[in-house]
Design a protein around this motif. Structure first.
Motif, PDB file in Angstrom:
ATOM      1  N   ALA A 120       0.916  -1.154  -0.146  1.00  0.00           N
ATOM      2  CA  ALA A 120       0.070   0.050   0.087  1.00  0.00           C
ATOM      3  C   ALA A 120       1.048   1.396   0.120  1.00  0.00           C
ATOM      4  O   ALA A 120       0.514   2.129  -0.696  1.00  0.00           O
ATOM      5  N   SER A 121       1.728   1.203   0.665  1.00  0.00           N
ATOM      6  CA  SER A 121       2.755   2.575   0.872  1.00  0.00           C
ATOM      7  C   SER A 121       3.646   2.455  -0.487  1.00  0.00           C
ATOM      8  O   SER A 121       3.543   3.489  -0.896  1.00  0.00           O
ATOM      9  N   ARG A 164       2.332   1.917  -3.401  1.00  0.00           N
ATOM     10  CA  ARG A 164       1.250   2.363  -4.279  1.00  0.00           C
ATOM     11  C   ARG A 164       1.029   3.884  -3.849  1.00  0.00           C
ATOM     12  O   ARG A 164       0.878   4.777  -4.953  1.00  0.00           O
TER      13      ARG A 164
END
Length: 124
Positions: free
Chosen positions: A6-7, A9
């Motif tokens: 997620a980081s 992205r």
């Protein structure tokens, strides 16, 4: 979160957004290009926008994430002189604008660290 998929992205999204902004509102970026650079400010605005878009694409792709995140860390360091110029130029602006310009200076360090964490966490 730094270093997670997620980081990665989010970092790619931040860079892509910044890259698009260099073309959508180039005058804003033209004004902070240091005069000591050769060529026109617009050329540097467009080059840095292309670099941010390319790095964003590289971070988005798992196979190139590690190297691209390292490049992102370098890119964040490379634009620091523009942030210094902006802070200097905004010394006499209204307080909210001056605050934004000054806030950009220490923001570079966490951005660099974020990119380095993404690079370390990427499979290589």
């Amino acid at each position: 979160m730094p270093g997670t998929p997620a980081s990665s992205r989010l970092l790619a999204g931040l860079l892509a957004t910044a890259g698009v902004a260099h073309f959508a509102v180039p005058r804003l970026f033209d004004t902070i290009v240091p005069e000591s650079l050769p060529g026109t400010a617009r050329t540097w605005t467009h080059l840095s926008g292309v670099a941010e878009l390319a790095v964003a694409a590289g971070i988005a792709a798992p196979r190139t994430r590690r190297a691209s995140a390292l490049v992102a860390a370098g890119l964040f360091a490379a634009v620091f002189p523009a942030n210094v110029k902006m802070a200097r130029d905004y010394r006499d602006r209204p307080a909210p604008l001056k605050a934004v310009a000054y806030a950009r200076l220490p923001l570079q360090a966490p951005l660099i660290l974020w990119a380095l964490r993404v690079s370390r966490s990427a499979r290589g």
